[in-house]
Design an enzyme around this catalytic site. Structure first.
Site, PDB file in Angstrom:
ATOM      1  N   ASP A 198      31.648  29.371  37.455  1.00  0.00           N
ATOM      2  CA  ASP A 198      31.597  30.811  37.787  1.00  0.00           C
ATOM      3  C   ASP A 198      31.105  31.699  36.675  1.00  0.00           C
ATOM      4  OD1 ASP A 198      31.907  33.258  39.350  1.00  0.00           O
ATOM      5  OD2 ASP A 198      33.794  32.547  40.335  1.00  0.00           O
ATOM      6  N   ASP A 223      25.574  31.684  36.153  1.00  0.00           N
ATOM      7  CA  ASP A 223      25.000  32.712  37.009  1.00  0.00           C
ATOM      8  C   ASP A 223      24.432  31.924  38.163  1.00  0.00           C
ATOM      9  OD1 ASP A 223      23.855  34.645  38.406  1.00  0.00           O
ATOM     10  OD2 ASP A 223      22.617  35.252  36.737  1.00  0.00           O
ATOM     11  N   PHE A 224      25.145  31.863  39.249  1.00  0.00           N
ATOM     12  CA  PHE A 224      24.520  31.153  40.337  1.00  0.00           C
ATOM     13  C   PHE A 224      23.231  31.610  41.025  1.00  0.00           C
ATOM     14  CE2 PHE A 224      28.312  32.994  42.810  1.00  0.00           C
ATOM     15  CZ  PHE A 224      27.484  34.351  43.185  1.00  0.00           C
ATOM     16  N   HIS A 242      29.123  35.755  51.980  1.00  0.00           N
ATOM     17  CA  HIS A 242      29.363  36.988  52.760  1.00  0.00           C
ATOM     18  C   HIS A 242      29.500  38.094  51.937  1.00  0.00           C
ATOM     19  CE1 HIS A 242      34.196  37.584  52.228  1.00  0.00           C
ATOM     20  NE2 HIS A 242      33.627  37.066  51.168  1.00  0.00           N
TER      21      HIS A 242
END
Length: 335
Positions: A198, A223-224, A242
């Protein structure tokens, strides 16, 4: 006794007042202080509350089944008030504090703006995105972090119990926060190792959450949207998609796909909206509205919407695995 429709709607209209009653009870830590029963005078002294006002608060809460108050002013615990204990498992203590944060309260009061513009009420209210606001207001950010760490719906333990992680080797939790889900998985499966991935500021406090499992877990700042660490047998993402619109979700999923080995699995842990009459969960739709208020393009999704995202990302149709929580595990792999 059944509640008449008129009275039921009237009560819903004043739900914001009930939220404040519960918030103040959590703020004063009344559920922690009551124990086996305390007088109002004792509770007031412990919590620095005004005795008469505290009595009236407890009586109001008792009308909703939260605490019980006798004629002598002695307060005792109920099954509902026990959920507000900070050491309950799961606990609603941190949720009560989060849902009445000034920022949450103000954004929801501007819901009409979202309805007429299609834009998130939060940014219109505060002039900045939600996560930036929480960074700029660390006290409120800390409440949010505790809310995420103490999942009020028992999501972490429910996922660890519902899915067989044994023999997985390495589980990579993408956007895993301070490690709550990974801790639950490692607690339940002693043969598994983890990678917690994360943002740097978020994983900085992971050692406390991971506790004795910290030695079995590598913590990585990522940083995904840029990359996802390779080498995992199972990749998990809980309550990540979401937060984002479809375009952003496709970027995240594409990075997961690029990192996965041919036999790897991806577990997307989310609420799945069920739109058939009589089968929908009201809390899922409240969550969908909350996403609408907080973030541009964010939403809870139906199975069909998840399936489309997976297909467009080069992943297989998901298999849904229910958990004892409101969250489902959507398992997929390379197409």
């Amino acid at each position: 006794m059944a509640v008449e429709p008129f009275a039921e709607v009237a009560l819903h209209m004043r739900g914001f007042q009930v939220s404040q009653l519960v918030f103040v009870a959590a703020k004063l830590r009344l559920a922690d202080r009551v124990g086996d029963g305390r007088t109002i005078a004792e509770l007031a002294a412990d919590s620095s509350a005004h005795p008469e006002m505290l009595l009236r608060l407890c009586r109001a809460l008792a009308a909703f089944g939260i605490f019980a108050v006798d004629d002598a002013g002695r307060v005792t615990q109920t099954h509902q008030s026990a959920c507000l204990r900070s050491d309950a498992s799961p606990t609603l203590h941190y949720a009560a504090l989060y849902w009445s944060l000034p920022s949450t309260w103000a954004a929801w009061s501007n819901l009409h703006h979202t309805m007429v513009t299609g834009e998130p009420a939060f940014e219109a209210t505060f002039g900045m995105p939600n996560f930036e606001y929480l960074k700029a207001n660390p006290e409120q950010g800390a409440v949010f972090d505790e809310f995420m760490r103490h999942s009020p719906d028992d999501r972490h333990a429910a996922v660890a119990a519902a899915y067989d992680f044994s023999g997985a080797g390495i589980v990579v939790d993408i956007g895993g926060g301070s490690g709550g889900l990974l801790r639950a998985i490692l607690d339940a499966h002693t043969d598994v190792r983890g990678i917690l991935a994360d943002q740097a500021g978020i994983v900085a406090g992971a050692a406390q959450t991971l506790g004795p499992q910290a030695d079995r877990c590598e913590v990585m700042a990522i940083d995904f949207f840029a990359r996802v660490p390779k080498g995992g047998d199972i990749y998990s993402m809980a309550q990540i998609l979401h937060d984002w619109n479809d375009e952003s979700c496709l970027k995240i999923l594409a990075n997961c796909r690029a990192a996965m080995n041919p036999g790897g699995r991806l577990l997307v842990i989310e609420r799945v909206l069920e739109t058939l009459s009589g089968r929908s969960l009201p809390m899922n739709f409240l969550s969908d509205m909350n996403m609408m208020v907080l973030f541009p393009g964010a939403k809870e999704r139906t199975l069909a919407e998840f399936s489309r995202l997976f297909r467009e990302s080069g992943l297989r149709e998901p298999q849904i695995i229910p958990t004892r929580s409101p969250y489902s595990i959507l398992e997929t792999c390379l197409a």
